[in-house]
Each structure stands twice: as C-alpha cells, then as structure tokens.
Design a protein around this motif. Structure first.
Motif, PDB file in Angstrom:
ATOM      1  N   ILE A  27      21.026  -2.356  11.898  1.00  0.00           N
ATOM      2  CA  ILE A  27      21.246  -3.378  12.926  1.00  0.00           C
ATOM      3  C   ILE A  27      22.109  -4.509  12.387  1.00  0.00           C
ATOM      4  N   ALA A  28      21.723  -5.027  11.210  1.00  0.00           N
ATOM      5  CA  ALA A  28      22.455  -6.152  10.626  1.00  0.00           C
ATOM      6  C   ALA A  28      23.877  -5.755  10.247  1.00  0.00           C
ATOM      7  N   GLY A  29      24.040  -4.565   9.670  1.00  0.00           N
ATOM      8  CA  GLY A  29      25.365  -4.110   9.291  1.00  0.00           C
ATOM      9  C   GLY A  29      26.270  -3.926  10.488  1.00  0.00           C
ATOM     10  N   SER A  30      25.715  -3.427  11.586  1.00  0.00           N
ATOM     11  CA  SER A  30      26.498  -3.258  12.808  1.00  0.00           C
ATOM     12  C   SER A  30      26.916  -4.610  13.363  1.00  0.00           C
ATOM     13  N   CYS A  31      26.021  -5.593  13.278  1.00  0.00           N
ATOM     14  CA  CYS A  31      26.309  -6.943  13.789  1.00  0.00           C
ATOM     15  C   CYS A  31      27.388  -7.635  12.980  1.00  0.00           C
ATOM     16  N   LYS A  35      23.867  -0.708   2.241  1.00  0.00           N
ATOM     17  CA  LYS A  35      22.620  -0.034   1.853  1.00  0.00           C
ATOM     18  C   LYS A  35      22.724   0.765   0.560  1.00  0.00           C
ATOM     19  N   PHE A  36      23.894   1.304   0.278  1.00  0.00           N
ATOM     20  CA  PHE A  36      23.998   2.223  -0.854  1.00  0.00           C
ATOM     21  C   PHE A  36      24.684   1.611  -2.081  1.00  0.00           C
ATOM     22  N   ILE A  37      24.939   0.317  -2.049  1.00  0.00           N
ATOM     23  CA  ILE A  37      25.567  -0.351  -3.180  1.00  0.00           C
ATOM     24  C   ILE A  37      24.541  -0.492  -4.307  1.00  0.00           C
ATOM     25  N   PRO A  38      24.855  -0.046  -5.539  1.00  0.00           N
ATOM     26  CA  PRO A  38      23.916  -0.211  -6.655  1.00  0.00           C
ATOM     27  C   PRO A  38      23.509  -1.668  -6.827  1.00  0.00           C
ATOM     28  N   GLY A  39      22.218  -1.911  -6.910  1.00  0.00           N
ATOM     29  CA  GLY A  39      21.707  -3.270  -7.037  1.00  0.00           C
ATOM     30  C   GLY A  39      21.308  -3.893  -5.716  1.00  0.00           C
ATOM     31  N   SER A  40      21.640  -3.251  -4.598  1.00  0.00           N
ATOM     32  CA  SER A  40      21.287  -3.807  -3.289  1.00  0.00           C
ATOM     33  C   SER A  40      19.781  -3.864  -3.089  1.00  0.00           C
ATOM     34  N   GLY A  41      19.037  -3.016  -3.816  1.00  0.00           N
ATOM     35  CA  GLY A  41      17.585  -3.016  -3.697  1.00  0.00           C
ATOM     36  C   GLY A  41      16.890  -4.032  -4.577  1.00  0.00           C
ATOM     37  N   PRO A  88       0.822  -1.213   0.000  1.00  0.00           N
ATOM     38  CA  PRO A  88       0.000   0.000   0.000  1.00  0.00           C
ATOM     39  C   PRO A  88       0.857   1.264   0.000  1.00  0.00           C
ATOM     40  N   LYS A  89       0.440   2.260  -0.753  1.00  0.00           N
ATOM     41  CA  LYS A  89       1.232   3.482  -0.863  1.00  0.00           C
ATOM     42  C   LYS A  89       1.438   4.163   0.485  1.00  0.00           C
ATOM     43  N   GLU A  90       0.443   4.047   1.358  1.00  0.00           N
ATOM     44  CA  GLU A  90       0.575   4.685   2.663  1.00  0.00           C
ATOM     45  C   GLU A  90       1.612   3.995   3.554  1.00  0.00           C
ATOM     46  N   LYS A  91       2.086   2.814   3.136  1.00  0.00           N
ATOM     47  CA  LYS A  91       3.081   2.075   3.910  1.00  0.00           C
ATOM     48  C   LYS A  91       4.511   2.271   3.391  1.00  0.00           C
ATOM     49  N   LEU A  92       4.670   2.938   2.257  1.00  0.00           N
ATOM     50  CA  LEU A  92       5.975   3.031   1.619  1.00  0.00           C
ATOM     51  C   LEU A  92       7.026   3.651   2.533  1.00  0.00           C
ATOM     52  N   ALA A  93       6.729   4.798   3.106  1.00  0.00           N
ATOM     53  CA  ALA A  93       7.705   5.482   3.953  1.00  0.00           C
ATOM     54  C   ALA A  93       8.045   4.654   5.182  1.00  0.00           C
ATOM     55  N   GLU A  94       7.049   4.032   5.781  1.00  0.00           N
ATOM     56  CA  GLU A  94       7.267   3.230   6.992  1.00  0.00           C
ATOM     57  C   GLU A  94       8.145   2.012   6.701  1.00  0.00           C
ATOM     58  N   ILE A  95       7.870   1.325   5.590  1.00  0.00           N
ATOM     59  CA  ILE A  95       8.648   0.137   5.257  1.00  0.00           C
ATOM     60  C   ILE A  95      10.050   0.510   4.808  1.00  0.00           C
ATOM     61  N   ASP A  96      10.194   1.607   4.085  1.00  0.00           N
ATOM     62  CA  ASP A  96      11.524   2.062   3.693  1.00  0.00           C
ATOM     63  C   ASP A  96      12.369   2.366   4.932  1.00  0.00           C
ATOM     64  N   ALA A  97      11.772   3.036   5.922  1.00  0.00           N
ATOM     65  CA  ALA A  97      12.489   3.343   7.162  1.00  0.00           C
ATOM     66  C   ALA A  97      12.818   2.064   7.930  1.00  0.00           C
ATOM     67  N   ALA A  98      11.887   1.093   7.919  1.00  0.00           N
ATOM     68  CA  ALA A  98      12.122  -0.175   8.605  1.00  0.00           C
ATOM     69  C   ALA A  98      13.260  -0.950   7.946  1.00  0.00           C
ATOM     70  N   MET A  99      13.321  -0.916   6.617  1.00  0.00           N
ATOM     71  CA  MET A  99      14.412  -1.577   5.896  1.00  0.00           C
ATOM     72  C   MET A  99      15.751  -0.951   6.275  1.00  0.00           C
ATOM     73  N   ARG A 100      15.769   0.367   6.368  1.00  0.00           N
ATOM     74  CA  ARG A 100      17.002   1.067   6.725  1.00  0.00           C
ATOM     75  C   ARG A 100      17.431   0.692   8.147  1.00  0.00           C
ATOM     76  N   ARG A 101      16.489   0.642   9.091  1.00  0.00           N
ATOM     77  CA  ARG A 101      16.813   0.264  10.473  1.00  0.00           C
ATOM     78  C   ARG A 101      17.325  -1.165  10.541  1.00  0.00           C
ATOM     79  N   PHE A 102      16.668  -2.047   9.780  1.00  0.00           N
ATOM     80  CA  PHE A 102      17.085  -3.454   9.770  1.00  0.00           C
ATOM     81  C   PHE A 102      18.531  -3.594   9.318  1.00  0.00           C
ATOM     82  N   TYR A 103      18.891  -2.875   8.269  1.00  0.00           N
ATOM     83  CA  TYR A 103      20.258  -2.980   7.771  1.00  0.00           C
ATOM     84  C   TYR A 103      21.264  -2.190   8.604  1.00  0.00           C
TER      85      TYR A 103
END
Length: 378
Positions: free
Chosen positions: A232-236, A242-248, A215-230
C-alpha cells in the motif's frame, strides 16, 4: 604486545565502553605491560550515537519523546561539532530495554519517538541525520516514526491509526499531505545493524519478532501484514523497498526510513568502523578482541564483531568474548575469528547473569590471557 579491544555492548547488562574496560581489566592481570587500544563500537544499535559523537568531537543532548508503550521517555541524541550532523539511535526512543520483560510484545509498541527525535534534530539546524536502527522493541515497519513525521494511516472505517505493530493489520490507506516538508532538504543515512530484508523467513517478523515478544503463532500473520502495508505504502509513494538488504532492520525501520524519509541504507558497522579508523588502528596488532551479548550464525550478517574481524590483518589473532554462544556459531571460524569464548559461569536466573556481566567478562578475559601466556608465545 599490541591489543585492540573493540566490543559492542552486551545488551541490557553492560555498554560497549564498560565491556571494553572489563576485557582490559582481565587481560592486564596477565599482560600488564601490553599496549591497549580501546575502541568501543556499535553497529546501528545501542551505543551508536556515542561512537559517532566521539569520532566527530560532538556533543550530546537529552530530550523527552514518546516511548515504545506510549509514555514519555528521556532519549539522547548527538550532534557533530559544527551542529550540521545529527546522530540518532532508534533504541533511545523505543529500545527493547525500555519495555519490561513481561510487557514485551511488538504488537503494542511504536517507533513514534524516533520521528520526534528526527524533527528535533532538524529544528536544531541539522542538515544531515545518521540514524542507527538496531536494538528496538518494535515491529511496526516504521509506521510510528512516519506518523510523527506527519504521515497519516487509516483503517477501513477511516479512523486514523497510532502506528503500533498491531496497526499493521488494520491499515487500508495512507496520506502524506501533512508530512513535514523539511525532510526533503535533509540527507538521511540509515546505519543498519543487519542485512535482513523486510519480509519472508529472513525478514523482520520471523527472525527478530520472537526475541521482542511476538508470539510464534502470530509470525505468519504479521509478516503478511507487513508485506501488505508496504504494498500500500509503496504504491502511494511510488517505490518498492521490501527486498532491499537491511530493510528489515529495527522491526522494519530500515524500510520505513527508505520509503517515508527518502533515506539511504549503509551497514551500521561499516559506517562506525570507518569513522573510528578501525583498520588503521588494527595494523600491527597482536590480538584483536571483540564480542557482544550473544553470538550465533546471525553474527556474520552485519553485526559489529564480524565487522571488527574483517579489519584485522592476516597475522593477527581475533578473539570473541560474548555472553552466550547460539546456534550456528561455528560459521564464525570461517569469517576471521580464531576463538569464541562465552562468559556465562553457571545456570542462574537471567536477572543475576545481567547484573554480573562486567565481572563475568573480566574473569573470562583473564582466563583467556592466562591461556595465551601459558602457550609461551607472549
């Protein structure tokens, strides 16, 4: 006259091989004497394993894995002739075609089956994996795949998460102590069908989420959640992808394989075209014909038809045949295409259009050939 026909699949209607045959059938009605070279292609999405298996004289296998909605599905994978390379297509395990239209929502889908395919190929003796990451129904950042490989994800209450797109909103900690150690000795290459980064307005959620049912109303929330997840995962794990071309690509599967499987990214179309010797075949061609289900401004970002166009020599006319033409398609004329033709014959229900795809492609191809004949050059 030499005609090279190298389309990608028309998603949910005809495979790349069927599209190529339909184009040839249309052209042969006008140019029966032409020399035809059919090279069905893929860019990391649907049809990738077939293209790579054919290029390597390989064999196919079908196994049962976890599907995008959690049930079992039959998924194909392939191996090189010597069995050392395994070819995996993400869409086989969690492709959009596996989810009924009314049930499409990447908050509920998982890429777990991709991890199962990887472990199966390794168990069969593959020391190298090439994984196509296009055409998915998921936006889980590869969490489901990583869970199948033995990584564990927990919410704030310490409950283990399954790895759906919705679980991105819940992750607070990660453990890799139970990950499959065999991954450390396997070379993994990701064949990405797009160059989008993981997050942001050009990232996985914003660009591809809506077509998967987000849903379009979820785009910003899920994008932010993806960033938080990575974060956490990147720190671990100690790496930021996150910024590598093709990572999405593949709803974040590109990033998932980079981080959790120590993979390297390569443009899917470049990998396939190299395996098929596309540039060599296109030499001395009069026409190169490519296409896919939809072509728009995103096509130039690593999609198959744009890759084919780059292989055509300067004197060759490059024609695209597609199901529909979308916003921004005019930029294609600046990237090697001489003409772009949609095949939709009329306004009708999508189900009917998909069923008639082969016929529509053949008819459009015949009309294009007739136009070329009328010009008097051929």
């Amino acid at each position: 006259m030499k005609i090279v026909i190298a389309p990608d699949s028309f998603k949910e209607s005809v495979s790349a091989s069927e599209a190529a045959r339909a184009i040839r059938a249309g052209f042969m009605q006008v140019f029966p004497e032409a020399e035809y070279h059919l090279l069905p292609i893929a860019d990391g999405g649907e049809g990738t394993i077939h293209a790579l298996a054919e290029a390597n004289n390989g064999r196919m296998e079908k196994i049962s894995v976890t599907g995008p909605l959690g049930g079992r599905v039959e998924a194909r994978l392939a191996y090189s002739q010597d069995g050392k390379k395994g070819f995996i297509e993400m869409a086989e395990a969690c492709g959009l075609h596996l989810v009924p239209v009314k049930e499409r929502n990447p908050l509920h889908t998982t890429s777990y089956g991709v991890g199962e395919l990887m472990l199966h190929a390794i168990g069969q003796g593959a020391s190298e994996l090439i994984i196509g990451v296009g055409g998915s129904s998921t936006n889980d950042g590869g969490m489901g795949m990583a869970a199948a490989l033995g990584f564990q994800f927990f919410d704030k209450d310490g409950q283990e998460l399954k790895g759906t797109g919705g679980d991105l909103l819940k992750v607070t900690s990660i453990s890799g102590k139970n990950r499959d150690r065999r991954l450390e000795s396997v070379k993994i290459t990701v064949a990405a069908d797009v160059e989008n980064p993981l997050t942001g307005v050009d990232g996985a959620a914003y660009v591809y989420g809506p077509q998967k049912g987000l849903p379009k109303e979820k785009l910003a929330e899920i994008d932010a959640a993806m960033r938080r997840f990575y974060d956490i995962a990147g720190s671990c794990i100690g790496r930021d992808v996150k910024f590598i071309p093709g990572s999405g690509a593949g709803g974040g599967m590109g990033a998932g394989l980079l981080l959790f499987a120590n993979a390297r990214l390569q443009k899917g179309i470049d990998l396939v075209l190299d395996q098929l010797n596309m540039k060599e075949v296109c030499q001395n061609a009069d026409f190169v014909i490519s296409g896919e289900g939809r072509m728009d401004g995103q096509t130039i970002f690593g999609k198959a038809p744009a890759g084919v166009a780059k292989c055509a020599p300067p004197h060759t006319k490059v024609i695209a045949i597609c199901g529909s033409v979308g916003e921004g398609a005019e930029i294609l004329y600046e990237h090697g295409f001489d003409a772009v033709f949609p095949t939709l014959p009329d306004l009708m229900p999508m189900e009917d259009l998909l069923k008639q795809a082969y016929k529509n492609i053949e008819r459009t191809s015949r009309n294009i050939a007739a136009l070329l004949r009328k010009e008097g050059t051929w």
